[in-house]
Design an enzyme around this catalytic site. Structure first.
Site, PDB file in Angstrom:
ATOM      1  N   LYS A  21       0.871  -1.184   0.000  1.00 33.99           N
ATOM      2  CA  LYS A  21       0.000   0.000   0.000  1.00 33.99           C
ATOM      3  C   LYS A  21       0.903   1.227   0.000  1.00 33.99           C
ATOM      4  O   LYS A  21       1.924   1.245   0.708  1.00 33.99           O
ATOM      5  CB  LYS A  21      -0.867  -0.045   1.268  1.00 33.99           C
ATOM      6  CG  LYS A  21      -1.910   1.033   1.396  1.00 33.99           C
ATOM      7  CD  LYS A  21      -2.695   0.835   2.696  1.00 33.99           C
ATOM      8  CE  LYS A  21      -3.890   1.756   2.807  1.00 33.99           C
ATOM      9  NZ  LYS A  21      -4.701   1.459   4.004  1.00 33.99           N
ATOM     10  N   SER A  46      -9.571  -1.462   6.961  1.00 29.99           N
ATOM     11  CA  SER A  46      -8.989  -1.234   5.640  1.00 29.99           C
ATOM     12  C   SER A  46      -8.218  -2.404   5.032  1.00 29.99           C
ATOM     13  O   SER A  46      -7.761  -2.315   3.890  1.00 29.99           O
ATOM     14  CB  SER A  46      -8.078  -0.008   5.668  1.00 29.99           C
ATOM     15  OG  SER A  46      -8.855   1.151   5.756  1.00 29.99           O
ATOM     16  N   SER A  95      -9.421   1.045   2.831  1.00 27.26           N
ATOM     17  CA  SER A  95      -8.608   1.912   2.003  1.00 27.26           C
ATOM     18  C   SER A  95      -7.462   1.199   1.289  1.00 27.26           C
ATOM     19  O   SER A  95      -6.892   1.750   0.370  1.00 27.26           O
ATOM     20  CB  SER A  95      -8.027   3.023   2.871  1.00 27.26           C
ATOM     21  OG  SER A  95      -7.151   2.450   3.847  1.00 27.26           O
TER      22      SER A  95
END
Lengths: 468, 442
Positions: A82, A181, A157
């Protein structure tokens, strides 16, 4: 070549010379080249270093025997991160324009641990800016599409992380889970996702969203793979004062497992198809001899409220450093969601409101911890939905932030309480979208959760599947 | 004067730890090349986390113990938010509730609390450019806050000088104002003596950037004068921060504070709470050495030195230790024991150290003891001449003799001094003392 979907198959193939690590990396990059523009999964690719690392792996494997796996348990394993994981010398944007030129001078502990264990970094994955979101749509670099159906969101996310694994662009991925997330996108993309105990894995080098809630999470196709990565990542690094070392607890395989079902988790707002799937899972566990116990977590109803006080408060503090003096871009580069949270957070921390909001939220947080402690004194784990629905369509919730916040209703509690949560994939909905459930356990009970999840996957004869 | 100054102090001390408060960079930044001692943590880079420096905590607790504070069993860090270019995270990690040390006092002035925090970087303004040096960013910083118990500049001076000395005795900091390892802010206001109902004035002026004792005295005096003159003209004093202009010898306004600033404090989640057990406090207590005031009293009791001599010796722990080492060494030697009482030997040593700086010439205490034997053997006046001198002194000082006989035995040193004056300092102090005593006590 057919890309293997587990660490074991990958390493077996490499050891038996079925393919080389370089060929493997070729295969991943050709997949990326084919689909990345369409799905917006990677923001930055690290092709040169990936090939360098692959060549190293091939050299090591030609010189050494199988023993190498104890030293380098992730040799030949491709990984994406990420884009809030700092990578030395490689642009790290946090999905925000404010950092669109930021080249970090150091790497996150988890990235270093992965690389030291032999993992090959493929690139940096798209995400909601500063990890604010549950759909990936808050990225300043276009929303990531769900590889299973591109009209739908992949969850967020850690949108790009989940999508990169289910699109077969990377074998595993690291994301962060502050309120769901990792678990929610894992569930939306047919993957296993782990949110570890707060304090199990160092957060050093991961751009902070909410310091008391952030955890480093992992995506993979199988629980076995999640366990291997978890064991590589956990433990002290001398940089995160909240991390403690802990022993892997063995448990009696003959003892009866007790699985809690919290009545507060079922009812209004839960999609009937998701609910049906959880009931099916509970039946399977019963068939396996697991005792199902109804439990009560009365303060769960305050979870989202507590989360949306503590989290924006800490966000407003953590984003203060992007004051326009350093990092190139000024505050006008913040997106709407970041601005919304800075304002909310500054408000709840300001003099005269602190006691009514932040202080009160901390008190409810303590109550929630007590709820879970009580329940875990008589069950091994709790089974619950991950998301109230199957993946939603792009744009469906985008204009309604409050509705988007409610997406977190089942996931935030684990962050508030600091316990681990394992998102377990369990098939597809009628319209071919992934569904999963989560297992929540006491602090540092990850290995137990792995066992409980594994017995389920064995029973349903779970096979990893990629979307593309 | 109808106005009484009401002064409270905020004193910052940089402890002499090896590393900064939350990272491994060196704590000592004095005179280092700008930005040469930084890392992701003290630069506040994204992703970085603080990691508590235990040494800084221990040093703060030691200061608290020395000043009689209550040490908290459970202490926490807080984030204090404000924007400034030298504050890279947008907040300072500090303490608010549950600080390390509560209460305590020094010279009768009450201490509110002592807490630990991190320092900010340093701004420099050169040729229309503003530059930031982050070497100081993240350095450990102890803050001591007093109650508004001071009513004169002298009291402030005495307190801060003693605090500096204590910090040195504890080896927690050199507390040098000139080097910035001790910094002082004074909150000053004036209480109208006629208005005896009001305990405290309803305003205060914060005086900042005081970087030497000399400055401190001048700045506070100047501010007292300013406030007095304003008040006597019937003007209201604005609550503000002021600095001191050395050239104009006056204070000047730096920043007007309207109400109290909102720092949006909340507990620092990145740092686990600090738990301080009884055992730890006990162990740290054992490491507290004899403090300056106790030493002054002991030097008075045992060596019977004059106040001035005691102050000179006590104000420098190394010299005080050296002094006692010479005494211990000398009193082991029969030759010196035959010539001196403890008191007269202590006088001799102190005199040679303070007036002749022989401690610089003889860095080893044993060296000075040897030198004293040499001096005494060579130059003592004969017993006959000594007796004659004693007789003269007693004859010319009947008043003093009366004092002695009335119990003021400390006048003996004066009489010894008078005898030495006649003998041009070449008398044997022990012999003089003995002769005087035998005559006086007849």
């Amino acid at each position: 070549m057919n890309i293997p979907l587990t660490i074991k198959e990958t390493q077996d193939g490499l050891k038996s010379k079925k393919f080389s690590a370089v060929e493997l990396v070729d295969a991943y990059f050709s997949q990326i080249k084919k689909y990345n523009d369409e799905y917006n999964i990677f923001l930055t690719l690290t092709e040169d270093s990936a090939y360098k690392k692959a060549k190293e792996a091939d050299k090591i494997l030609s010189n050494k025997d199988i023993e190498i796996l104890s030293e380098k348990p992730l040799i030949g394993v491709t990984a994406s991160y990420k884009d809030i994981f700092l990578t030395k010398g490689v642009r790290t944007t946090a999905g925000s324009n404010i950092l669109n030129n930021f080249i970090p001078p150091y790497s996150a502990t988890s990235v270093l641990k992965m690389e030291n264990a032999g993992a090959i970094t493929i690139g940096k994955a798209n995400c909601d800016a500063f990890a604010h979101g549950a759909s990936g749509e808050n990225s300043d670099y276009k929303a990531t599409l769900n590889p299973w159906n591109k009209s739908y969101v992949p969850g967020g996310s850690s949108s790009g992380s989940a999508a990169s694994v289910s699109a077969n662009m990377s074998l595993v991925s690291l994301g962060s889970d502050t309120g769901g997330s990792v678990r929610q996108p894992a569930s939306f993309c047919n993957l296993v996702g782990l949110k570890p105990t707060y304090g199990a894995i160092s957060r050093y080098g991961v751009i902070a969203m909410s310091s008391s809630l952030d955890t480093v999470g992992t995506f993979a196709h199988t629980i076995d793979d999640i366990e291997i990565i978890f064991d590589v990542l956990r433990g002290q690094d001398g940089f995160d004062g909240n991390v403690i070392d802990f022993e892997k607890k063995s448990f009696d395989k003959n003892s009866k497992i007790k699985l809690g079902v919290a009545k507060e988790y079922f009812g209004k707002g839960l999609d009937s198809e998701v609910e049906g799937k959880i009931e099916e899972a509970i039946k399977i566990y019963e068939r396996l001899g697991v005792e199902i116990v109804e439990v009560s977590l009365p303060h769960t109803k305050y979870g989202v409220s507590v989360y949306y006080i503590i989290q924006p408060a800490e966000v407003s503090s953590n984003l203060g450093r992007f004051d326009g003096i350093r990092y190139g871009n000024d505050r006008s580069f913040f997106g709407d969601e970041a601005k919304r949270r800075i304002m909310l957070g500054s408000y709840v921390l300001s003099a005269g409101y602190y006691d009514a909001y932040y202080e009160k939220a901390l008190k409810v947080r303590t109550k929630m911890v007590e709820d879970f402690n009580r329940v875990f004194s008589h069950v091994d784990a709790i089974i619950s939905p991950v998301s109230p629905s199957t993946p939603f369509k792009l744009g469906e919730n985008a204009s309604n932030p409050l509705k988007m916040y409610l997406e977190d209703v089942y996931t935030t509690t684990a962050n508030i309480v600091g316990i681990p949560g394992l998102s377990v994939p369990f098939g597809f909905s009628k319209n071919e979208l992934p569904i999963g459930f989560q297992l929540l356990g006491p602090r540092f009970s990850e290995h137990r959760l792995f066992e409980i999840g594994r017995m389920f996957h064995k029973e349903i004869n779970y096979k990893p599947r990629v979307a593309l | 004067m109808i106005y009484t100054p009401i002064i409270g102090l905020e004193i910052h001390i940089e402890p002499n730890t090896k590393s900064k408060m939350f990272c491994a960079c060196p704590q000592d930044h004095f005179g280092k090349k700008p930005n040469s001692q930084t890392c992701p943590i003290c630069l506040g880079l994204p992703g970085s986390l603080p990691f508590t420096n235990r040494e800084a905590i221990n040093k703060t607790i030691k200061l608290g113990l020395a000043l009689g504070s209550k040490i908290s069993e459970f202490s926490k860090f807080y984030r204090k938010h404000y924007f400034y270019p030298d504050l890279p995270k947008g907040f300072q990690t500090s303490q608010k509730d549950e600080v390390l040390c509560l209460g305590g006092s020094l010279f009768g002035k009450r201490i509110n609390h002592i807490h630990l925090e991190e320092d900010a970087g340093k701004l420099m303004h050169v040729n229309n450019q503003s530059l930031v040096d982050f070497n100081r960013s993240g350095c450990a910083l102890i803050e001591l806050v007093t109650e508004p118990d001071f009513h004169s500049t002298d009291e402030v001076l005495a307190f801060t000088k003693e605090l500096q000395l204590i910090a040195r005795y504890l080896d927690i900091s050199n507390a040098d104002m000139e080097k910035g390892t001790m910094r002082l802010e004074a909150n000053i206001s004036m209480l109208n003596a006629k208005n005896s109902n009001a305990k405290l004035p309803d305003y205060k002026v914060e005086l900042k950037n005081i970087n030497s004792f000399k400055f401190l005295e001048k700045a506070i005096n100047a501010e007292i004068v300013r406030q007095e003159s304003e008040l006597s003209k019937g003007r209201k004093i604005i609550q503000e921060t002021r600095g001191y202009d050395e050239n104009k010898k006056t204070t000047f306004s730096q920043r007007v504070k309207e109400g109290s600033e909102d720092y949006r404090y909340f507990p620092e989640a990145d740092l686990p709470p600090i738990e301080i057990g009884e055992l730890k406090i006990k162990n740290l207590k054992l490491k507290i050495p004899e403090l300056p005031q106790a030493k002054r009293e002991r030097f008075q009791d045992i060596y019977k030195l004059s106040k001035d001599y005691i102050e000179i010796l006590v104000s420098d722990l190394n010299r005080a230790n050296y002094f006692e080492d010479v005494i211990a060494n000398g009193m082991k030697q029969p030759r010196l024991r035959s010539l001196h009482s403890l008191h007269s030997f202590a006088m001799t040593v102190a005199n040679l150290m303070i007036n002749k700086h022989l401690d610089t010439d003889y860095p080893e205490p044993a060296g000075l003891a040897r030198k004293i034997i040499e001096l005494e053997d060579r130059s003592y006046e004969s017993a006959e001449n000594t007796e004659e001198a004693v007789r003269q002194v007693l004859q010319t000082n009947p008043e003093i003799i009366k004092k002695y006989q009335n119990g003021q035995t400390q006048v003996l040193s004066f009489l010894i001094g008078q005898v030495q004056k006649i003998l041009r300092g070449s008398g044997n102090p022990k012999l003089i003392g003995d002769l005087l005593k035998s005559k006086l006590e007849k």
